[in-house]
Design a protein around this motif. Structure first.
Motif: not given
Length: 215
Positions: A56, A59, A64
């Motif tokens: 990703r 990221f 996250e």
């Protein structure tokens, strides 16, 4: 003379397998694929967090991590995550009269979870609490501030060449590399580690006798 022993956390005290697996599940990547890319990043001497960028790009690890917490899938550290030699080794070191501490590149939440395990250690701290992470020299200055003894009377124990052994030695600490986890095995025989590590061990339970001989 050795007065204090301070331990890294991931792959020194904790088996990170479950947490890495949880991250693989979170980004919907097969666990073996995630592990393979992590291994490649490790072999190149790069930061673990770069692994996510292959799957990703862009990221944001901190964001996250918050999303995982909100989804009820946040950080967990349980007794089963400890390597079997952790409690006996730390207890033996304390019984021998050494001050025992724990300090690693972990979140503030991880510090809370580690304290809840009631490990035989005088103090537990993480980079999240200190606001600075290894290999930044200030991280090791914090260790020197909290641990009794002069820098060369403090032993830092870790598995990572670039985050643990080399910067700890540069800060004036004595060092011990634990040969386990991907980093410990990869770099145990690295010339820089051989030169910088005062000891290289296969189990933490080797440390009480080794450090007793150094006192």
């Amino acid at each position: 003379m050795v007065v204090s022993v301070v331990f890294d956390v991931g792959e020194t005290l904790l088996d990170d397998s479950r947490e890495f697996g949880a991250w693989a599940d979170w980004i919907a990547v097969p666990r073996h694929t995630f592990s393979a890319v992590l291994g490649a990043v490790t072999a190149q001497g790069r930061d673990n967090a770069e692994t996510f960028q292959y799957f990703r790009p862009g990221f944001d690890l901190a964001a996250e991590r918050r999303l995982r917490e909100e989804a009820g899938l946040g950080e967990r550290i349980e007794e089963s995550d400890l390597y079997p030699d952790v409690r006996p080794a730390l207890a033996a070191l304390r019984e021998s009269g050494l001050w025992v501490g724990i300090a690693g590149n972990q979140t503030t939440r991880a510090a809370e979870l580690l304290r809840s395990l009631r490990l035989p250690a005088e103090q537990i701290a993480t980079s999240g609490e200190w606001g600075v992470a290894k290999p930044n020299p200030q991280f090791f200055n914090h260790i020197i501030e909290i641990a009794p003894g002069k820098p060369d009377e403090i032993v830092y124990v870790g598995d990572h060449r670039d985050n643990d052994i080399l910067p700890a030695k540069a800060a004036g600490l004595r060092t011990a590399l634990i040969r386990r986890g991907p980093w410990g095995h990869l770099w145990a025989d690295d010339p820089a580690v051989i030169e910088a590590a005062d000891w290289r061990v296969d189990a933490l339970t080797e440390l009480p006798a080794l450090l007793a001989a150094a006192r």
